[in-house]
Design a protein around this motif. Structure first.
Motif, PDB file in Angstrom:
ATOM      1  N   SER A   1      -8.044 -11.808   6.656  1.00 51.88           N
ATOM      2  CA  SER A   1      -7.159 -12.279   7.664  1.00 51.88           C
ATOM      3  C   SER A   1      -7.790 -11.106   8.994  1.00 51.88           C
ATOM      4  O   SER A   1      -7.780  -9.970   8.801  1.00 51.88           O
ATOM      5  N   THR A   2      -7.759 -11.839  10.247  1.00 52.16           N
ATOM      6  CA  THR A   2      -7.514 -10.810  11.277  1.00 52.16           C
ATOM      7  C   THR A   2      -6.450 -10.095  11.701  1.00 52.16           C
ATOM      8  O   THR A   2      -6.672  -8.954  12.233  1.00 52.16           O
ATOM      9  N   VAL A   3      -5.458 -10.254  11.123  1.00 53.41           N
ATOM     10  CA  VAL A   3      -4.147  -9.692  11.189  1.00 53.41           C
ATOM     11  C   VAL A   3      -4.307  -8.348  10.574  1.00 53.41           C
ATOM     12  O   VAL A   3      -4.093  -7.367  10.842  1.00 53.41           O
ATOM     13  N   ALA A   4      -5.012  -8.376   9.125  1.00 58.88           N
ATOM     14  CA  ALA A   4      -5.098  -7.355   8.456  1.00 58.88           C
ATOM     15  C   ALA A   4      -6.258  -6.120   9.018  1.00 58.88           C
ATOM     16  O   ALA A   4      -6.001  -5.354   9.105  1.00 58.88           O
ATOM     17  N   ALA A   5      -7.251  -6.874   9.432  1.00 55.03           N
ATOM     18  CA  ALA A   5      -8.190  -6.125  10.117  1.00 55.03           C
ATOM     19  C   ALA A   5      -7.727  -5.612  11.414  1.00 55.03           C
ATOM     20  O   ALA A   5      -7.900  -4.324  11.590  1.00 55.03           O
ATOM     21  N   THR A   6      -6.731  -5.826  12.152  1.00 50.51           N
ATOM     22  CA  THR A   6      -6.313  -5.390  13.621  1.00 50.51           C
ATOM     23  C   THR A   6      -5.365  -4.211  12.819  1.00 50.51           C
ATOM     24  O   THR A   6      -5.250  -3.038  13.522  1.00 50.51           O
ATOM     25  N   ALA A   7      -4.500  -4.447  11.881  1.00 49.43           N
ATOM     26  CA  ALA A   7      -3.677  -3.661  11.559  1.00 49.43           C
ATOM     27  C   ALA A   7      -4.246  -2.139  10.918  1.00 49.43           C
ATOM     28  O   ALA A   7      -3.904  -1.123  11.262  1.00 49.43           O
ATOM     29  N   VAL A   8      -5.324  -2.481  10.275  1.00 50.08           N
ATOM     30  CA  VAL A   8      -6.180  -1.392   9.654  1.00 50.08           C
ATOM     31  C   VAL A   8      -6.852  -0.642  11.070  1.00 50.08           C
ATOM     32  O   VAL A   8      -6.908   0.683  10.974  1.00 50.08           O
ATOM     33  N   ALA A   9      -7.453  -1.250  11.723  1.00 52.58           N
ATOM     34  CA  ALA A   9      -8.120  -0.766  13.149  1.00 52.58           C
ATOM     35  C   ALA A   9      -6.874   0.163  13.617  1.00 52.58           C
ATOM     36  O   ALA A   9      -7.497   1.115  14.525  1.00 52.58           O
ATOM     37  N   ASN A  10      -5.556  -0.216  13.765  1.00 57.35           N
ATOM     38  CA  ASN A  10      -4.683   0.730  14.274  1.00 57.35           C
ATOM     39  C   ASN A  10      -4.002   1.501  13.774  1.00 57.35           C
ATOM     40  O   ASN A  10      -2.841   2.158  13.983  1.00 57.35           O
ATOM     41  N   GLY A  11      -4.816   2.040  12.502  1.00 55.28           N
ATOM     42  CA  GLY A  11      -4.214   2.995  11.837  1.00 55.28           C
ATOM     43  C   GLY A  11      -2.972   2.795  10.741  1.00 55.28           C
ATOM     44  O   GLY A  11      -2.325   3.516  10.194  1.00 55.28           O
ATOM     45  N   LEU A  12      -2.807   1.517  10.423  1.00 51.67           N
ATOM     46  CA  LEU A  12      -1.640   0.949   9.339  1.00 51.67           C
ATOM     47  C   LEU A  12      -2.240   1.161   8.190  1.00 51.67           C
ATOM     48  O   LEU A  12      -3.298   0.519   8.284  1.00 51.67           O
ATOM     49  N   SER A  13      -1.679   0.998   7.255  1.00 53.19           N
ATOM     50  CA  SER A  13      -1.931   0.942   5.896  1.00 53.19           C
ATOM     51  C   SER A  13      -0.742   0.485   5.053  1.00 53.19           C
ATOM     52  O   SER A  13       0.233   0.261   5.374  1.00 53.19           O
ATOM     53  N   ALA A  14      -1.287  -0.165   3.602  1.00 51.43           N
ATOM     54  CA  ALA A  14      -0.279  -0.790   2.974  1.00 51.43           C
ATOM     55  C   ALA A  14      -0.504   0.003   1.376  1.00 51.43           C
ATOM     56  O   ALA A  14      -1.613  -0.322   0.926  1.00 51.43           O
ATOM     57  N   TRP A  15       0.419   0.482   0.838  1.00 48.41           N
ATOM     58  CA  TRP A  15       0.561   0.772  -0.512  1.00 48.41           C
ATOM     59  C   TRP A  15       0.555  -0.471  -1.378  1.00 48.41           C
ATOM     60  O   TRP A  15       0.863  -1.464  -1.187  1.00 48.41           O
ATOM     61  N   PRO A  16      -0.116  -0.395  -2.781  1.00 50.73           N
ATOM     62  CA  PRO A  16      -0.330  -1.517  -3.475  1.00 50.73           C
ATOM     63  C   PRO A  16       0.795  -2.249  -3.788  1.00 50.73           C
ATOM     64  O   PRO A  16       1.019  -3.292  -4.024  1.00 50.73           O
ATOM     65  N   SER A  17       1.937  -1.193  -3.797  1.00 55.06           N
ATOM     66  CA  SER A  17       3.298  -1.808  -4.480  1.00 55.06           C
ATOM     67  C   SER A  17       4.502  -0.946  -4.152  1.00 55.06           C
ATOM     68  O   SER A  17       4.030   0.354  -3.935  1.00 55.06           O
ATOM     69  N   LEU A  18       5.670  -1.254  -4.059  1.00 52.87           N
ATOM     70  CA  LEU A  18       6.555  -0.310  -3.949  1.00 52.87           C
ATOM     71  C   LEU A  18       6.799   0.494  -5.177  1.00 52.87           C
ATOM     72  O   LEU A  18       7.075   1.734  -5.018  1.00 52.87           O
ATOM     73  N   SER A  19       6.546  -0.052  -6.323  1.00 54.36           N
ATOM     74  CA  SER A  19       6.575   0.687  -7.577  1.00 54.36           C
ATOM     75  C   SER A  19       5.561   1.944  -7.591  1.00 54.36           C
ATOM     76  O   SER A  19       5.953   3.159  -7.994  1.00 54.36           O
ATOM     77  N   SER A  20       4.334   1.601  -7.153  1.00 54.67           N
ATOM     78  CA  SER A  20       3.214   2.535  -6.857  1.00 54.67           C
ATOM     79  C   SER A  20       3.677   3.744  -6.085  1.00 54.67           C
ATOM     80  O   SER A  20       3.384   4.903  -6.374  1.00 54.67           O
ATOM     81  N   LEU A  21       4.302   3.470  -4.998  1.00 48.54           N
ATOM     82  CA  LEU A  21       4.812   4.397  -4.032  1.00 48.54           C
ATOM     83  C   LEU A  21       5.778   5.166  -4.762  1.00 48.54           C
ATOM     84  O   LEU A  21       5.952   6.533  -4.435  1.00 48.54           O
ATOM     85  N   ARG A  22       6.799   4.766  -5.338  1.00 55.51           N
ATOM     86  CA  ARG A  22       7.876   5.694  -6.111  1.00 55.51           C
ATOM     87  C   ARG A  22       7.233   6.239  -7.053  1.00 55.51           C
ATOM     88  O   ARG A  22       7.635   7.459  -7.290  1.00 55.51           O
ATOM     89  N   ASP A  23       6.244   5.917  -8.062  1.00 53.24           N
ATOM     90  CA  ASP A  23       5.487   6.565  -9.060  1.00 53.24           C
ATOM     91  C   ASP A  23       4.659   7.567  -8.493  1.00 53.24           C
ATOM     92  O   ASP A  23       4.762   8.909  -9.065  1.00 53.24           O
ATOM     93  N   HIS A  24       4.264   7.550  -6.981  1.00 55.73           N
ATOM     94  CA  HIS A  24       3.534   8.768  -6.398  1.00 55.73           C
ATOM     95  C   HIS A  24       4.458   9.731  -6.203  1.00 55.73           C
ATOM     96  O   HIS A  24       3.964  11.090  -6.216  1.00 55.73           O
ATOM     97  N   LEU A  25       5.801   9.790  -6.184  1.00 56.97           N
ATOM     98  CA  LEU A  25       6.712  10.763  -5.906  1.00 56.97           C
ATOM     99  C   LEU A  25       7.638  10.988  -6.930  1.00 56.97           C
ATOM    100  O   LEU A  25       8.500  11.820  -7.138  1.00 56.97           O
ATOM    101  N   ALA A  26       7.320  10.330  -8.338  1.00 59.40           N
ATOM    102  CA  ALA A  26       7.999  10.596  -9.590  1.00 59.40           C
ATOM    103  C   ALA A  26       8.090  12.081  -9.803  1.00 59.40           C
ATOM    104  O   ALA A  26       6.931  12.706 -10.017  1.00 59.40           O
ATOM    105  N   PRO A  27       9.209  12.618 -10.549  1.00 66.15           N
ATOM    106  CA  PRO A  27       9.339  14.055 -10.802  1.00 66.15           C
ATOM    107  C   PRO A  27       8.544  14.260 -12.067  1.00 66.15           C
ATOM    108  O   PRO A  27       8.349  13.175 -13.003  1.00 66.15           O
ATOM    109  N   VAL A  28       8.104  15.219 -12.226  1.00 62.93           N
ATOM    110  CA  VAL A  28       7.136  15.827 -13.497  1.00 62.93           C
ATOM    111  C   VAL A  28       8.154  15.833 -14.530  1.00 62.93           C
ATOM    112  O   VAL A  28       9.463  16.053 -14.522  1.00 62.93           O
TER     113      VAL A  28
END
Length: 352
Positions: A149-176
């Motif tokens: 999609s041109t929308v995705a390309a425009t988003a990336v070109a403007n510095g926007l990004s998307a994590w694979p999922s909300l769970s991956s985002l939370r796992d990234h900060l999970a306590p040891v």
């Protein structure tokens, strides 16, 4: 911040021309690829733009009453934000998505905010609840490739990004856990004893009455940690991590760390405060979690900032720095350094 329903400030750089664009844009609006969720986008007409967004995570135990209550809350906010219309995107099976979409369409209509498009997304296809034409919206759904999609390309070109999922985002900060957690508990007790020695017979009365010796040691620890992460050697020793958690309890020390975060240094700070947040004992999470949120905010990663604040609110829902940053993110205040001048007038810094 409620755990299963959150509002998101929508970037102004994405133009939506139809269902495929909507589906492609949602991950960059939220900052992650949603699943088993209902996303509602609010639109304004003057000027025409996306204004706000909600993402509600679906739960197997949700009832019609739950859907109705959530829909009414979202619709009231859409009206309060002066949205002229809304877009709805549900992710998951028909049995889960349909009742939620019906609830939101009904509630929004009652609030005078018509739903212009309502979609269901699953398995690489989307279906419209609004369009009845089999030519553009066949019963088997429409396949889509968001990466093309041109929308995705425009988003990336403007510095926007998307994590694979909300769970991956939370796992990234999970306590040891495990052995590492046991070592941190022991290190924290030692760090607390060290802090008590610096305070002597004068324990703090209030959150920042720590005295000059404690503040000096705390500022030194923060600056050494920042210097280490700039050398690509973030602190990993439990003793150093625990000590950072303890000294950040002093507002002056925490604010010193805040002043060091800038656009060019934000990535290093993000790595540092993530490490501290994941290691410290729960009582010491608010300060590093808030510093991580600021670092992510400076890098335009609102999803990571939200996830960091979620960790803070689990421990202290009223932690003032987290509340300040949360308000800034919700208001769409751009990163301006420490702290945004537009917020200082309404939320003065805590006094030493």
């Amino acid at each position: 911040m409620e755990q299963n329903e959150e509002s998101h400030r929508v970037p102004d750089r994405i133009t939506l021309g139809g269902p495929a664009d909507i589906v492609a844009a949602v991950p960059y609006i939220l900052g992650y690829h949603p699943s088993d969720s209902l996303v509602v986008l609010g639109l304004r007409d003057d000027p025409p733009r996306l204004n706000t967004a909600f993402c509600r995570e679906s739960a197997p135990a949700d009832t019609d009453a739950d859907h109705t209550a959530a829909a009414e809350s979202i619709a009231e906010t859409l009206r309060g934000d002066e949205c002229a219309a809304a877009l709805v995107v549900g992710y998951g099976p028909e049995s889960d998505v349909a009742p939620q979409v019906r609830a939101v369409r009904g509630a929004a209509d009652r609030e005078g905010v018509p739903v212009r498009e309502a979609l269901r997304v699953a398995d690489g296809r989307y279906w419209s609840y609004v369009c009845e034409s089999a030519e553009c919206c066949p019963p088997e759904g429409v396949g889509y490739d968001p990466s093309a999609s041109t929308v995705a390309a425009t988003a990336v070109a403007n510095g926007l990004s998307a994590w694979p999922s909300l769970s991956s985002l939370r796992d990234h900060l999970a306590p040891v856990g495990g052995t590492r957690r046991a070592r941190m508990r022991a290190a924290t007790r030692t760090a607390e004893e060290r802090g008590a020695d610096l305070l002597g017979d004068r324990p703090p009365r209030g959150r920042d009455a720590y005295g000059p010796r404690f503040r000096a040691e705390g500022v030194r620890a923060v600056r050494e940690a920042v210097a280490a992460v700039n050398r690509d050697a973030p602190p990993q020793d439990p003793g150093r991590l625990a000590w950072l958690g303890v000294v950040l309890g002093c507002i002056r020390v925490r604010d010193e760390a805040w002043t060091l975060i800038g656009r060019e240094s934000a990535e290093a700070h993000q790595r540092l405060w993530r490490e501290v947040l994941r290691h410290v004992e729960p009582a010491y999470r608010p300060a590093p979690g808030s510093l991580l949120a600021v670092s992510a905010w400076a890098r335009q990663d609102a999803a990571l900032a939200d996830a960091a604040l979620e960790r803070v609110y689990e421990v202290d829902p009223d932690y003032s720095m987290a509340v300040l940053v949360h308000r800034a993110l919700r208001a769409g205040v751009p990163w301006q350094g420490y702290p945004p001048e537009s917020l200082q007038a309404v939320w003065p810094l805590e006094s030493p």
